[in-house]
Design a protein around this motif. Structure first.
Motif, short mmCIF file in Angstrom:
data_model
loop_
_atom_site.label_atom_id
_atom_site.label_comp_id
_atom_site.label_asym_id
_atom_site.label_seq_id
_atom_site.Cartn_x
_atom_site.Cartn_y
_atom_site.Cartn_z
N ASP A 1 2.89 -1.07 1.14
CA ASP A 1 2.34 -2.40 1.42
C ASP A 1 2.45 -2.73 2.91
N LEU A 2 3.62 -2.49 3.51
CA LEU A 2 3.82 -2.85 4.91
C LEU A 2 2.98 -1.97 5.84
N LYS A 3 2.91 -0.68 5.55
CA LYS A 3 2.10 0.21 6.39
C LYS A 3 0.63 -0.19 6.33
N THR A 4 0.16 -0.57 5.16
CA THR A 4 -1.23 -1.00 5.01
C THR A 4 -1.51 -2.24 5.84
N ILE A 5 -0.60 -3.20 5.79
CA ILE A 5 -0.78 -4.43 6.58
C ILE A 5 -0.79 -4.12 8.07
N ILE A 6 0.10 -3.26 8.51
CA ILE A 6 0.19 -2.91 9.93
C ILE A 6 -1.11 -2.30 10.41
N TYR A 7 -1.60 -1.28 9.71
CA TYR A 7 -2.78 -0.58 10.20
C TYR A 7 -4.06 -1.36 9.95
N GLU A 8 -4.09 -2.15 8.92
CA GLU A 8 -5.24 -3.04 8.74
C GLU A 8 -5.28 -4.04 9.90
N GLY A 9 -4.11 -4.55 10.30
CA GLY A 9 -4.04 -5.49 11.42
C GLY A 9 -4.41 -4.86 12.75
N MET A 10 -4.28 -3.56 12.86
CA MET A 10 -4.66 -2.85 14.08
C MET A 10 -6.12 -2.40 14.04
N GLY A 11 -6.84 -2.82 12.99
CA GLY A 11 -8.25 -2.46 12.88
C GLY A 11 -8.49 -1.05 12.44
N LYS A 12 -7.56 -0.46 11.73
CA LYS A 12 -7.69 0.95 11.32
C LYS A 12 -8.04 1.10 9.86
N GLY A 13 -8.46 0.03 9.22
CA GLY A 13 -9.01 0.16 7.88
C GLY A 13 -7.99 -0.09 6.78
N LEU A 14 -8.46 -0.58 5.68
CA LEU A 14 -7.64 -0.84 4.51
C LEU A 14 -7.51 0.45 3.70
N ARG A 15 -6.29 0.76 3.35
CA ARG A 15 -6.06 1.98 2.58
C ARG A 15 -6.66 1.84 1.18
N LYS A 16 -7.32 2.90 0.72
CA LYS A 16 -7.99 2.86 -0.57
C LYS A 16 -7.31 3.73 -1.63
N ASP A 17 -6.58 4.79 -1.20
CA ASP A 17 -6.06 5.73 -2.22
C ASP A 17 -4.69 5.29 -2.72
#
Length: 486
Positions: free
Chosen positions: A470-486
């Motif tokens: 959950d935290l890694k997804t928020i971090i990279y989504e916030g950096m504009g690197k996309g929402l994790r799907k898998d």
């Protein structure tokens, strides 16, 4: 009953099929700085005991005003013993909204009774981007989480032991392709266990000779055939689950000899199989260096890096109240490691035994992110760090993945770390990111592309893998690197 779930960012991924906890009071976070924290919190910046000031963090204006952030920085500078100056931090990559979302996510975990507390540090360009303490470190006493809280980091110990081994490689005292039996003679007689039993378990294991010796490289990349006993149901893994393996007060030499008499799960260099390989590597370090594992790591890493709170048990009774504890459901032994790090023991588990703080571990990671150097001192050559953080089990090696392949489908494995080799579907998460975590739920990641590292410390084996994703997804989504799907 313990179940294991593998995903791309969960190394051990221990989950207990536990009931939801009853309602618990939510404890406030103890410290929050976004973009204005002095360097190296919790290490050079250990807050002095009971005199620590608590800053409230609920005001949106506090997070949004640059002047308020600067003022908080000045307060912190007076409280922290800085070792790297007070240079202005770089512009934050993550927005205040993303940082708030991270904090709100962790606070919700506390409010819903899933974890008692935690510490989150994100560091970019060598300076803290966000540092926050949440909840309590001990649900029994209600003591608040603080930067100097001591955590059992379990398998995050593996990175430290791997670096220590590579220091000996650079010294010319150890070779990656040296046979393990050169240093621990009991492995000269190692055999592979082939399960020939039927469904009723009628037939015993068949023992086969090794096609080639276990090497130091195999220990570092988990291709030795040595496994763990707390996941999987094979006949070999059941042998590693025998409580007698962890009976008594043994040292690293005796533990390595106990492992040596067990059959390997696979032929060396054929399959990635998570296990006690790095514990055995710790004994190799002792043989080569002539020191105990802790003595070597203290001399070559902990003291020069300033990791003064990192050790294999907490010897100072005055620091026992700083030890993080989980809820009762999270207090159990994993792979021979007790949940009470105040008890001294001779076994210095290079694979899972260290206790550390967020600040201590962040300095270790920053050294790696800098290519093996920190504060003007070099610990590893840049090319050595590059080797360790490149995939060592790619398709060209012919090494297959165990069904419990914890790095996940978008990652390979280097010499001590999972390495991202492909972005998860629907994202552009950075290639070359390296990471691991521990059975207690703590995790770290190092992102060379964005010059970013992250550490989340928690004591909650039942929840850690889920929170990590959950935290890694928020971090990279916030950096504009996309929402994790898998």
């Amino acid at each position: 009953m313990i179940a294991i779930r593998a995903n791309a960012d969960c190394a051990i991924g221990l989950f207990v099929a536990a009931q939801l906890y009853g309602s618990r009071a939510q404890a406030g976070d103890c410290l929050h700085v976004a973009g204005g924290m002095p360097r190296n919190p919790g290490l050079s910046g250990r807050l002095p005991g009971s005199s620590m000031t608590r800053w409230k963090t609920e005001s949106p204006a506090l997070r949004g005003l640059a002047a308020a952030a600067l003022a908080m920085s000045l307060l912190l500078i007076s409280a922290f013993d800085l070792r790297a100056g007070t240079e202005a931090p770089p512009a934050a990559t993550l927005s205040p909204a993303t940082l708030k979302r991270l904090g709100d996510t962790i606070r919700n975990e506390i409010a819903t009774g899933k974890i008692p507390g935690g510490v989150l540090l994100l560091q970019q360009h060598g300076k803290p981007l966000h540092f926050e303490c949440f909840g309590v470190r001990d649900p029994d006493t209600g003591q608040p989480m603080t930067p100097d809280t001591l955590f059992q980091i379990y398998s995050m110990s593996k990175a430290v032991t791997s670096v220590a081994a590579m220091m000996l490689v650079e010294d010319g005292k150890l070779g990656l392709d040296d046979p393990l039996s050169k240093y621990i003679r009991s492995f000269a007689d190692a055999r592979v266990g082939v399960d020939t039993s039927d469904e009723a378990g009628k037939y015993p294991l068949k023992l086969e000779p090794l096609k080639r010796p276990i090497t130091i490289r195999d220990l570092l990349r988990h291709t030795s055939g040595i496994t763990y006993g707390f996941f999987g149901e094979t006949q070999v893994q059941k042998l590693y689950a025998n409580p007698l393996l962890y009976a008594g007060d043994y040292d690293n030499a005796e533990f390595a000899d106990r492992i040596a008499v067990l059959p390997l799960a696979d032929q060396p260099a054929t399959r990635w199989n998570y296990g006690h390989s790095v514990d055995v590597l710790g004994r190799v370090i002792e043989v080569v260096s002539g020191q105990t594992l802790y003595q070597f790591e203290k001399q070559r890493l902990f003291e020069p890096l300033g990791m003064s709170d990192t050790a294999y048990y907490v010897a100072d009774k005055r620091k026992w109240p700083l030890i993080a504890k989980g809820y009762l459901v999270d207090r159990f032994r994993v792979a021979g490691i007790s949940d009470d790090p105040s008890v001294p023991r001779r076994w210095e588990s290079g694979g899972a035994g260290l206790i550390s703080t967020t600040g201590d571990y962040a300095r270790f990671l920053q050294m790696l992110l800098n290519g093996g150097e920190l504060d003007g001192r070099r610990y590893l050559k840049r090319e050595t760090v590059a080797l360790m953080t490149s995939d060592q089990i790619g398709p060209e090696t012919g090494i297959i993945h165990d069904p419990f392949y914890f790095p996940g489908p978008t990652s390979g494995f280097g010499l001590g770390f999972a390495i991202r080799t492909a972005p998860p579907p629907g994202t552009n998460w950075p290639l070359g990111e390296y990471r691991w975590d521990g059975a207690g739920g703590s995790f770290y990641f190092v992102d060379p592309v964005d010059d970013l590292l992250g550490v989340f410390m928690v004591m909650s084996p039942t929840q850690g893998g889920r929170i990590q994703l959950d935290l890694k997804t928020i971090i990279y989504e916030g950096m504009g690197k996309g929402l994790r799907k898998d």
